[in-house]
Enzyme design. Structure first.
Site, PDB file in Angstrom:
ATOM      1  N   PRO A  11       0.817  -1.342   0.014  1.00 10.23           N
ATOM      2  CA  PRO A  11       0.018   0.013  -0.127  1.00 10.23           C
ATOM      3  C   PRO A  11       0.693   1.325   0.018  1.00 10.23           C
ATOM      4  O   PRO A  11       1.884   1.405   0.684  1.00 10.23           O
ATOM      5  CB  PRO A  11      -0.921  -0.174   1.164  1.00 10.23           C
ATOM      6  N   ASN A  12       0.252   2.062  -0.663  1.00 12.21           N
ATOM      7  CA  ASN A  12       0.677   3.636  -0.859  1.00 12.21           C
ATOM      8  C   ASN A  12       2.026   3.730  -1.819  1.00 12.21           C
ATOM      9  O   ASN A  12       2.554   4.756  -2.140  1.00 12.21           O
ATOM     10  CB  ASN A  12       0.874   4.303   0.547  1.00 12.21           C
ATOM     11  N   ARG A  19       6.217  12.259  -2.595  1.00 14.30           N
ATOM     12  CA  ARG A  19       6.632  12.845  -0.984  1.00 14.30           C
ATOM     13  C   ARG A  19       7.626  11.952  -0.059  1.00 14.30           C
ATOM     14  O   ARG A  19       8.014  10.980  -0.649  1.00 14.30           O
ATOM     15  CB  ARG A  19       5.484  13.112  -0.152  1.00 14.30           C
ATOM     16  N   TYR A  24      12.366   7.817   1.139  1.00 17.30           N
ATOM     17  CA  TYR A  24      12.231   6.964   0.281  1.00 17.30           C
ATOM     18  C   TYR A  24      12.837   7.142  -1.125  1.00 17.30           C
ATOM     19  O   TYR A  24      12.822   6.312  -1.929  1.00 17.30           O
ATOM     20  CB  TYR A  24      10.513   6.792  -0.164  1.00 17.30           C
ATOM     21  N   ASN A  75       7.958  -5.946  -1.255  1.00 21.22           N
ATOM     22  CA  ASN A  75       7.950  -4.906  -0.431  1.00 21.22           C
ATOM     23  C   ASN A  75       6.369  -4.925   0.134  1.00 21.22           C
ATOM     24  O   ASN A  75       5.417  -4.109  -0.351  1.00 21.22           O
ATOM     25  CB  ASN A  75       8.391  -3.636  -1.220  1.00 21.22           C
ATOM     26  N   ALA A  78       3.389  -1.113   4.680  1.00 19.76           N
ATOM     27  CA  ALA A  78       2.832  -1.217   6.244  1.00 19.76           C
ATOM     28  C   ALA A  78       2.376  -2.514   6.425  1.00 19.76           C
ATOM     29  O   ALA A  78       2.145  -2.994   7.594  1.00 19.76           O
ATOM     30  CB  ALA A  78       1.925  -0.378   6.546  1.00 19.76           C
ATOM     31  N   ASP A  88       0.735 -15.671   6.241  1.00 19.74           N
ATOM     32  CA  ASP A  88       0.193 -17.101   5.893  1.00 19.74           C
ATOM     33  C   ASP A  88       0.335 -17.615   4.330  1.00 19.74           C
ATOM     34  O   ASP A  88       0.874 -18.826   3.996  1.00 19.74           O
ATOM     35  CB  ASP A  88      -1.360 -17.332   6.581  1.00 19.74           C
ATOM     36  N   GLU A  99      12.471 -10.128   1.046  1.00 19.18           N
ATOM     37  CA  GLU A  99      11.671  -8.936   1.886  1.00 19.18           C
ATOM     38  C   GLU A  99      12.645  -7.648   1.382  1.00 19.18           C
ATOM     39  O   GLU A  99      13.787  -7.892   1.531  1.00 19.18           O
ATOM     40  CB  GLU A  99      11.399  -8.976   3.334  1.00 19.18           C
ATOM     41  N   HIS A 101      12.807  -3.304   1.378  1.00 13.10           N
ATOM     42  CA  HIS A 101      12.229  -1.979   1.920  1.00 13.10           C
ATOM     43  C   HIS A 101      13.151  -1.029   1.377  1.00 13.10           C
ATOM     44  O   HIS A 101      14.383  -0.885   1.337  1.00 13.10           O
ATOM     45  CB  HIS A 101      12.030  -1.787   3.414  1.00 13.10           C
ATOM     46  N   ARG A 108      13.880   3.395  12.349  1.00 14.75           N
ATOM     47  CA  ARG A 108      12.722   4.393  12.378  1.00 14.75           C
ATOM     48  C   ARG A 108      11.676   4.096  13.639  1.00 14.75           C
ATOM     49  O   ARG A 108      12.344   3.771  14.840  1.00 14.75           O
ATOM     50  CB  ARG A 108      11.919   4.178  10.821  1.00 14.75           C
TER      51      ARG A 108
END
Ligand code: CA2
Length: 145
Positions: A11-12, A19, A24, A75, A78, A88, A99, A101, A108
């Site tokens: 998400p996002n 921004r 990021y 990624n 959240a 799962d 994974e 990021h 953070r």
């Protein structure tokens, strides 16, 4: 040609580049997808890059990857910190999961320190901006062989 590496973003991340560039980076998700496609191609892989803001859609794509992918780069954004449904689904995979990021969540807020996804991942690459995705694809390709 081997099966593609799936590169899924949560998400996002569709708004990446608009921004918080200090956290990021300046690249858009489209830029990131271009970078990973080039990196994967140099390693003999194609990529399937997708983003969703919806947990269930990500679960569907992870299930799809069971049959259709050589490896998965995820990624979870959240959802990595909250989603047992995604954990799962990942546990049902027999392909390698990396994974990834853009930022370094461990440096953070404390709520970002826990990631459920890492329980099912071969490893985590974080903190290198768009380069995290490239490094994750490289790791995934290495593990898929
Ligand atoms: O650093 C990462 O890649 C994260 O997965 C990004 C998530 C955050 O919740 C994780 O803790 C770490 C947040 C994604 C926010 O998406 C953005 C949208 C627009 C601009 C920048 C980021």
């Amino acid at each position: 040609m081997p099966k593609p590496i799936y590169v899924l973003s949560g998400p996002n991340l569709n708004l990446l580049g608009t921004r918080e560039p200090e956290i990021y980076g300046h690249e858009t998700l489209e830029d990131v997808h271009r970078l990973v496609a080039a990196r994967a191609s140099s390693l003999g892989y194609e990529v399937v890059c997708r983003q969703s803001n919806h947990e269930g859609v990500l679960v569907d794509w992870i299930q799809e990857a069971r049959e259709s992918a050589s490896a998965l780069v995820l990624n979870p954004a959240a959802y990595g910190h909250t989603s047992i449904a995604i954990l799962d689904a990942l546990k049902m995979l027999s392909i390698p999961v990396v994974e990834c990021h853009l930022s370094n969540p461990a440096a953070r807020e404390t709520f970002r320190r826990k990631t459920y996804v890492s329980l099912a991942a071969a490893g985590i690459i974080s903190g290198f901006g768009a380069r995290s995705y490239e490094l994750a694809v490289e790791a995934a390709a290495g593990l898929a062989r």
